[in-house]
Structure formats: C-alpha cells, structure tokens
Design a protein around this motif. Structure first.
Motif, PDB file in Angstrom:
ATOM      1  N   TYR A 182      43.434  70.564 108.908  1.00  0.00           N
ATOM      2  CA  TYR A 182      43.840  69.411 108.974  1.00  0.00           C
ATOM      3  C   TYR A 182      42.895  68.277 108.566  1.00  0.00           C
ATOM      4  CZ  TYR A 182      47.681  70.732 111.991  1.00  0.00           C
ATOM      5  OH  TYR A 182      48.785  71.222 112.435  1.00  0.00           O
ATOM      6  N   GLY A 183      41.754  68.893 107.618  1.00  0.00           N
ATOM      7  CA  GLY A 183      40.537  67.938 107.270  1.00  0.00           C
ATOM      8  C   GLY A 183      40.824  66.958 106.187  1.00  0.00           C
ATOM      9  N   ASP A 184      42.102  66.972 105.549  1.00  0.00           N
ATOM     10  CA  ASP A 184      42.419  66.215 104.426  1.00  0.00           C
ATOM     11  C   ASP A 184      43.508  64.991 105.050  1.00  0.00           C
ATOM     12  OD1 ASP A 184      44.407  67.731 104.565  1.00  0.00           O
ATOM     13  OD2 ASP A 184      44.352  68.059 102.233  1.00  0.00           O
ATOM     14  N   ARG A 185      43.896  65.045 106.378  1.00  0.00           N
ATOM     15  CA  ARG A 185      44.758  64.211 106.804  1.00  0.00           C
ATOM     16  C   ARG A 185      44.138  62.834 106.844  1.00  0.00           C
ATOM     17  NH1 ARG A 185      49.657  65.581 109.199  1.00  0.00           N
ATOM     18  NH2 ARG A 185      49.051  67.669 108.328  1.00  0.00           N
ATOM     19  N   GLN A 186      44.800  61.761 106.852  1.00  0.00           N
ATOM     20  CA  GLN A 186      44.365  60.394 107.186  1.00  0.00           C
ATOM     21  C   GLN A 186      43.897  60.221 108.486  1.00  0.00           C
ATOM     22  OE1 GLN A 186      44.092  57.228 105.280  1.00  0.00           O
ATOM     23  NE2 GLN A 186      43.119  56.627 107.021  1.00  0.00           N
ATOM     24  N   LEU A 187      42.615  59.999 108.910  1.00  0.00           N
ATOM     25  CA  LEU A 187      41.980  59.693 110.077  1.00  0.00           C
ATOM     26  C   LEU A 187      41.746  58.396 110.597  1.00  0.00           C
ATOM     27  CD1 LEU A 187      39.399  62.453 109.631  1.00  0.00           C
ATOM     28  CD2 LEU A 187      41.641  62.770 110.829  1.00  0.00           C
ATOM     29  N   MET A 188      41.976  58.025 111.661  1.00  0.00           N
ATOM     30  CA  MET A 188      41.735  56.621 112.181  1.00  0.00           C
ATOM     31  C   MET A 188      40.883  57.066 113.425  1.00  0.00           C
ATOM     32  SD  MET A 188      45.383  54.803 111.984  1.00  0.00           S
ATOM     33  CE  MET A 188      46.185  54.679 110.419  1.00  0.00           C
ATOM     34  N   ILE A 189      40.282  55.867 113.902  1.00  0.00           N
ATOM     35  CA  ILE A 189      39.622  55.892 115.155  1.00  0.00           C
ATOM     36  C   ILE A 189      39.605  54.426 115.682  1.00  0.00           C
ATOM     37  CG2 ILE A 189      38.063  57.875 115.161  1.00  0.00           C
ATOM     38  CD1 ILE A 189      35.902  55.926 114.163  1.00  0.00           C
TER      39      ILE A 189
END
Ligand code: LLP
Length: 425
Positions: A276-283
């Motif tokens: 899942y490394g290329d998924r859009q991430l948010m924090i």
C-alpha cells in the motif's frame, strides 16, 4: 555566555541566566505583555513539521494539523503557509480555518457528533472529507448532502482496538471508547455508505489516542486498518486514501517518543511490505506540532510555607493550564532568570478556588514573590482548553519569530467576558 537548552524544547534556551524563546528574552515579554502569557516559537513549530515532511519525502502524503491542539489564528497561519491542511472537529474550527484563507479541499472533519448545520456548512465550502464515526451519522450525512444536491465525500473512522498505552482519557482506539466504528462492523458500514445516494466513499481513517510514546501501537493499528482496506476493496469499494490520525507524543518529563520521521520510516516500510506504499496518505497530528513550541509565563505571587506542604501561588491557574487538573499531567517549570538561591520544595498552585487547581507538585524551586516562571510544553491543549472559570480572562498569546514578536491574541478583558450576558429586566 553559556547557552543551554531545556529538554524537549530546543527553541527555548538559557543565554547566560536568562531564558529565551528564539532570540527574545522571556522576562522582557512578561514585562511588556503581562502574565499569564503564552509564548510560541515559530521555528519550533516548523521544525516539528519538517520532521513529518522528511518522513514523507517522495510519498503522496498530506499533513492535516489537528487544530484542537491550539487553534489560535496566528498558529493556523504558520501551518497554512507551510502547506498543511487542517483536521477540524466543529463548525467553529471550520470558520477559524476559513478565516486564515484555508480552502475546503484542505479540510477534513472528524468527531462523533457533527450537527446537521455543521454538515451543511462543510458541504457548502467543499471540504475534502468527512471522517464519519457511526452508521447513524452516515444516514444523516447522506440526507443532508442530498438536500444540498451534493454527494458528501466520506471516510469511515474505524476503531482498530489497540491499546495506545496512554492516559485513559486520551485513549481513543479501544473497544470501550466512544470513537470510531468497531473493527467488526466496519465492512457492513462501508457497504451501507457505498449504497447511500448522498455519499461518496473516499477513504478510511483511524486515531488511536494521544501522547503515544512508542511505535508499536501505530504498527498494530496499521495492520488492523490494512486488513480492513483489503476486505473493503475486495467487496468492490475502492479507497483513495488512508488516514492514520495523530497522536504522536512529546517529551514533557523525559519521555522519548520516536521522532516523526523515524516513526514514519517504520510505518512506510510496513505499508510498502503490504503493497500500500503508493496510496494517498494523510495524518492529523496536533500535539507533536505545537506542544513543545509553547510555554506559559507566570509570576510568583505568594509563598505559603506549611507544615505538610509549601505552596508557591502563581498567577496562572487551572483555567489557563487545565492539563494537570484533568489528567494529572506533568509540565516542567523553569525560572526565567536562573540564580543560585537555595531551593525549597513547593506545590505550584493557582488562585482558583479548587484544590484541583495545581500546576505542579513537589517542585524544587528557588523563588521569591515577583519572580517569573515558564510552565514548559504548554503549546498544545492549554490555551485551546482554557476557560473563564472564576471569571478569569483568558491569557494573551504571542508568537516569536527569531527576534520578532507578534501578539496573536490580546488578553481577554472582563468586558469581553460580560458581553453576551443579559441582566434580568
Ligand atoms: N485526530 C483526531 C480524530 C483526534 O481526536 C485527535 C485528538 C487528533 C487527531 C490529534 O491528536 P494529537 O496528535 O494531538 O495527539 N486534551 C488532551 C488530548 C486530547 C486529544 C484528543 N484528540 C491532552 O491535553 O492531553
């Protein structure tokens, strides 16, 4: 001249015997603006943000500052200019973000109890995503969005049921907490969200607690969330983004939480390993961006020696600094001018009429009435939780940028406090 840094707060240091925020002497600020006074270091906030940015270099990731930690407009401007979005939990916070020029697409909306009016306003300004916390909320949001002729972008806040090993009041990802949708119910909730006509499923999120000082709970939560991503997508519901919430702790009293970049190195390795490394991430970090960027200056008013305890009575109180009373939290205290007078052990307390009004217990201090102290690590969840208890006006706030000083909030007057009250006829 010796310079020495206080643990956890590198932008607050002694030059000789005087405590500085960046290039500004804190005693001068206290004299100019009075006490209690919150002082924030812009460089400290930007350094904390940079650690996250380094951690995410080369990834599709966006940082949404959780403004509940400190929602002063001046602080929001710093993060907005640095490219952050914002995690809000109320219509009031939404208006704060808009007031500093934030755009809808930079806003995500968390919280278990959004009102219809708050949903309408958030839809009107086109927010990026609603982090929905219950199946009941899905139904209401869909109806509100349909009425507005829109489809609301939603992410479901899932409760991964991991123990963040922090204070019970600030653990949020356990089964017994009010937050999020239980892991076992999440797939059903996603199916319902996907069929509701007023919703568009865009992501998944979690937030397991606050003041987390080890990586293990994050890694566990990530595994649990990724398991759900797999089953939700297998059910034909694609998820554009994954939001891992906030929660990273800071050093109040020698804690050694992982640095944001080190934590994310571990988490990204896990994401990569699971594909899942290329998924859009948010924090959604709050405390770790501002907690150690602020101090609260207070003046010692009276010393009251006693048989069992000595009390050091200062002019800041639980209404300014509620964390000790609420969570038995520790905040270090540092004199604005160091001396070599003999120390005594004090409970540091405020003027509010409550035994719970203490700021520090059993502190060794060399103080006299008129001396000034800094209550350390006071940038997060202090001013934003301040109250008017005992009809005490809320403190003033200043932001320091190298040698520049900006007043970002005036001290609240009694007139300010009485403004909305109506005498009986
Ligand atoms: N996202 C959500 C959904 C949250 O509930 C919170 C904090 C955050 C992000 C930001 O968490 P942080 O990075 O600041 O840990 N008043 C307490 C802390 C309450 C935290 C509530 N939720 C204290 O003073 O310790």
């Amino acid at each position: 001249m010796t310079a020495s840094t206080l643990p956890g707060q590198p932008h607050f240091q002694y030059r000789g015997d005087e405590l500085f925020a960046e290039d500004v002497g804190l005693a001068d600020l206290a004299r100019a603006h009075g006490t209690p006074l919150f002082v924030y270091s812009q460089a400290s906030m930007l350094a904390a943000l940079a650690a996250y940015q380094r951690g995410f270099a080369g990834r599709k990731a966006k940082i949404f500052y959780a403004l509940k930690a400190n929602s002063a407009l001046g602080i929001l401007q710093v993060f907005a200019r640095a490219g952050c979005g914002f995690d809000i939990v109320s219509g009031g916070e939404l208006e704060r973000v808009l007031a500093v020029g934030g755009r809808g697409e930079d806003i995500i909306f968390s919280g278990v109890g959004k009102t219809r009016a708050e949903m309408q306003r958030a839809l009107q300004v086109g927010i990026r995503c609603f982090n929905v916390e219950s199946e009941a909320e899905l139904e209401v949001l869909s109806a509100v969005a349909l009425q507005a002729g829109q489809r609301a972008p939603v992410s479901l806040r899932v409760n991964p049921d991991v123990d963040p090993k922090t204070h019970p009041y600030i653990s949020t990802g356990l089964k017994g907490n009010k937050f999020g949708i239980a892991h076992g119910d999440a797939l059903r909730a996603y199916r319902r969200a996907a069929e509701l006509p007023g919703l568009k499923v865009v992501g998944i999120d979690c937030h397991i607690g606050s003041q987390i000082t080890t990586s293990a709970p994050y890694l566990d939560a990530m595994d649990r969330v990724l398991d759900l991503v797999a089953s939700v997508e297998a059910a034909g519901i694609p998820l554009e983004h994954i939001d891992f919430g906030g929660g990273l702790g800071i050093a109040y009293d020698g804690e050694q939480p992982p640095a944001a970049d080190a934590l994310w190195q571990q988490l990204l390795a896990r994401l990569d390993a699971r594909g899942y490394g290329d998924r859009q991430l948010m924090i959604e970090p709050g405390r770790s961006l501002v907690g150690n960027a602020g101090v609260c200056l207070t003046e010692v008013m009276y010393l009251k020696p006693g048989e069992q305890k000595n009390f050091c009575i200062v002019d800041a109180a639980m209404n300014d600094l509620p964390r000790p009373a609420m969570y038995q939290a520790y905040h270090a205290m540092a004199p604005l001018r160091r001396g070599d007078a003999a120390t005594a052990t004090y409970d540091v307390v405020g003027p509010v009429c409550e035994s719970g009004d203490w700021l520090g217990r059993d502190r060794d201090l060399a103080v006299q009435p008129g001396d000034l102290l800094a209550v350390m690590s006071a940038g997060a969840y202090c001013m934003s939780m301040a109250s008017n208890y005992n009809t005490r006006g809320r403190a003033a706030e200043v932001l320091v940028d190298r040698s520049q000083v900006h007043v970002i909030r005036e001290r609240e007057s009694v007139a300010d406090q009485l403004r909305n009250e109506k005498p009986l006829p």
